[in-house]
Design a protein around this motif. Structure first.
Motif, PDB file in Angstrom:
ATOM      1  N   LYS A 156       0.846  -1.184   0.000  1.00 23.06           N
ATOM      2  CA  LYS A 156       0.000   0.000   0.000  1.00 23.06           C
ATOM      3  C   LYS A 156       0.889   1.245   0.000  1.00 23.06           C
ATOM      4  CE  LYS A 156      -3.909  -2.206   0.143  1.00 23.06           C
ATOM      5  NZ  LYS A 156      -4.723  -2.238  -1.096  1.00 23.06           N
ATOM      6  N   ASN A 157       0.590   2.166  -0.900  1.00 23.25           N
ATOM      7  CA  ASN A 157       1.411   3.369  -1.006  1.00 23.25           C
ATOM      8  C   ASN A 157       0.635   4.608  -0.547  1.00 23.25           C
ATOM      9  OD1 ASN A 157       3.950   4.491  -1.659  1.00 23.25           O
ATOM     10  ND2 ASN A 157       3.174   5.252  -3.607  1.00 23.25           N
ATOM     11  N   TYR A 158      -0.198   4.448   0.480  1.00 26.59           N
ATOM     12  CA  TYR A 158      -0.985   5.557   1.005  1.00 26.59           C
ATOM     13  C   TYR A 158      -0.105   6.525   1.806  1.00 26.59           C
ATOM     14  CZ  TYR A 158      -5.222   2.869  -0.015  1.00 26.59           C
ATOM     15  OH  TYR A 158      -6.219   2.169  -0.641  1.00 26.59           O
ATOM     16  N   LYS A 159      -0.590   7.753   1.931  1.00 24.96           N
ATOM     17  CA  LYS A 159       0.054   8.703   2.822  1.00 24.96           C
ATOM     18  C   LYS A 159      -0.934   9.087   3.922  1.00 24.96           C
ATOM     19  CE  LYS A 159      -1.166  12.833   0.139  1.00 24.96           C
ATOM     20  NZ  LYS A 159      -0.633  14.038  -0.557  1.00 24.96           N
ATOM     21  N   GLY A 160      -0.475   9.824   4.917  1.00 24.69           N
ATOM     22  CA  GLY A 160      -1.342  10.243   6.010  1.00 24.69           C
ATOM     23  C   GLY A 160      -1.352   9.248   7.160  1.00 24.69           C
ATOM     24  N   TRP A 161      -2.225   9.500   8.120  1.00 25.49           N
ATOM     25  CA  TRP A 161      -2.358   8.619   9.273  1.00 25.49           C
ATOM     26  C   TRP A 161      -3.289   7.468   8.918  1.00 25.49           C
ATOM     27  CZ3 TRP A 161      -3.341  12.495  13.897  1.00 25.49           C
ATOM     28  CH2 TRP A 161      -2.198  13.292  14.066  1.00 25.49           C
ATOM     29  N   ILE A 162      -2.916   6.262   9.326  1.00 29.41           N
ATOM     30  CA  ILE A 162      -3.702   5.071   9.040  1.00 29.41           C
ATOM     31  C   ILE A 162      -4.163   4.432  10.347  1.00 29.41           C
ATOM     32  CG2 ILE A 162      -3.751   2.826   7.886  1.00 29.41           C
ATOM     33  CD1 ILE A 162      -3.309   5.145   5.956  1.00 29.41           C
ATOM     34  N   TYR A 163      -5.477   4.194  10.430  1.00 29.86           N
ATOM     35  CA  TYR A 163      -6.071   3.532  11.590  1.00 29.86           C
ATOM     36  C   TYR A 163      -6.812   2.280  11.112  1.00 29.86           C
ATOM     37  CZ  TYR A 163      -5.492   8.075  13.949  1.00 29.86           C
ATOM     38  OH  TYR A 163      -4.991   9.243  14.475  1.00 29.86           O
ATOM     39  N   GLY A 164      -6.723   1.194  11.867  1.00 36.76           N
ATOM     40  CA  GLY A 164      -7.470   0.004  11.479  1.00 36.76           C
ATOM     41  C   GLY A 164      -7.215  -1.170  12.398  1.00 36.76           C
ATOM     42  N   ASP A 165      -8.014  -2.201  12.213  1.00 39.35           N
ATOM     43  CA  ASP A 165      -7.831  -3.426  12.982  1.00 39.35           C
ATOM     44  C   ASP A 165      -8.242  -4.618  12.132  1.00 39.35           C
ATOM     45  OD1 ASP A 165     -10.753  -4.218  13.620  1.00 39.35           O
ATOM     46  OD2 ASP A 165     -10.673  -2.134  14.276  1.00 39.35           O
ATOM     47  N   SER A 166      -7.963  -5.806  12.631  1.00 42.15           N
ATOM     48  CA  SER A 166      -8.212  -7.031  11.864  1.00 42.15           C
ATOM     49  C   SER A 166      -9.680  -7.264  11.563  1.00 42.15           C
ATOM     50  CB  SER A 166      -7.653  -8.241  12.632  1.00 42.15           C
ATOM     51  OG  SER A 166      -6.273  -8.120  12.835  1.00 42.15           O
ATOM     52  N   LYS A 167     -10.573  -6.800  12.444  1.00 41.38           N
ATOM     53  CA  LYS A 167     -11.981  -7.171  12.351  1.00 41.38           C
ATOM     54  C   LYS A 167     -12.837  -6.204  11.537  1.00 41.38           C
ATOM     55  CE  LYS A 167     -11.807  -9.587  16.806  1.00 41.38           C
ATOM     56  NZ  LYS A 167     -12.347  -9.658  18.173  1.00 41.38           N
ATOM     57  N   SER A 168     -12.378  -4.973  11.343  1.00 41.67           N
ATOM     58  CA  SER A 168     -13.188  -3.971  10.651  1.00 41.67           C
ATOM     59  C   SER A 168     -13.089  -4.121   9.135  1.00 41.67           C
ATOM     60  CB  SER A 168     -12.739  -2.559  11.038  1.00 41.67           C
ATOM     61  OG  SER A 168     -12.887  -2.361  12.434  1.00 41.67           O
TER      62      SER A 168
END
Length: 253
Positions: free
Chosen positions: A76-88
């Motif tokens: 993934k070549n995204y920029k910025g802050w990344i939030y996430g988890d396995s279940k979402s």
């Protein structure tokens, strides 16, 4: 050396804000990192198109085969802050005050692993390691992972993440057999890859066509103007059953 020069040239082009170039640059940087692996122990396959029986194909960014398992890598070549988890189902990308959704890359890579299991005929879950690699353009703020055999790392940590796995799971003969099977995918007719890309583009066009017609591409309901914490936005009128939201990029297409 030629690859390094190409990387520098593309870095210059990125400064002009070309998204396709940025994506390709991310792919090249990952290839450079994976090229550091010991070729006697690790065999690297890039841009693998896996043919499937009941579906068309599954395209995988990188696969590394070794005595220590099969590493399936989604870049993934995204920029910025990344939030996430396995279940979402969706993760969040934050650039200044703007929020965007991205499909859970762990789920995406899990689908790739299932496709690879089907193609290789090797379903032992222990053999497969899922790695989601983000470029250093991103800041992984809060990533929660549950379950084994999954890593979310910066691309600069790819090699050390792979090296962390020391348990021998495959014999030399098994590694050779799996590698030979993957070699066949690389020698497949180039038209198959072209058709796969065309199918993806056609699906994306139809998806955007629905949005332009004020129709939710997920459930078919009308798109309506909704108000949120950061102002007005377009979203599915079937909320909360359907949580589709039109991104800024989709709204401007």
């Amino acid at each position: 050396m030629e690859l390094l020069i190409s990387l520098i040239l593309f870095a210059i082009l990125v400064s002009f804000g070309l998204p396709k170039i940025k994506g390709f640059l991310g792919e090249v940087s990952v290839r450079l990192y994976l090229n550091k692996l010991d070729k006697e122990k690790y065999q690297v396959f890039n841009d693998v198109l896996v043919p499937l029986k009941n579906r068309k194909a599954s395209q995988i960014d990188h696969v590394v085969v070794s005595p220590y398992g099969i590493f399936v890598i989604e870049t993934k070549n995204y920029k910025g802050w990344i939030y996430g988890d396995s279940k979402s189902k969706y993760w969040t990308q934050v650039i200044y005050k703007r929020k965007e959704k991205l499909y859970n890359p762990i789920w995406q890579n899990y689908a790739h692993i299932k496709a690879l299991q089907e193609y290789l005929g090797t379903e032992n879950e222990e053999l497969y390691q899922s790695i989601v690699s983000f470029s250093n353009r991103a800041i992984l703020k809060k990533i929660e992972i549950s379950g084994p055999n999954t890593s979310v790392v910066y691309s600069s940590r790819l090699v050390s993440t792979i090296h962390a796995h020391k348990k021998v799971l495959l014999t030399t003969g098994q590694v050779r057999q799996i590698a030979a099977r993957l070699e066949k995918t690389l020698k497949a007719d180039g038209e198959q890859k072209k058709q796969h890309v065309k199918n993806i583009k056609d699906s994306q066009r139809f998806y955007q066509y629905k949005i332009n017609a004020d129709m939710c591409p997920k459930c078919g309901a009308d798109l309506v103007v909704r108000k949120g914490k950061y102002g007005a936005f377009m979203g599915c009128g079937n909320y909360p059953k359907c949580r589709f939201v039109v991104s800024n990029k989709q709204a401007n297409m």
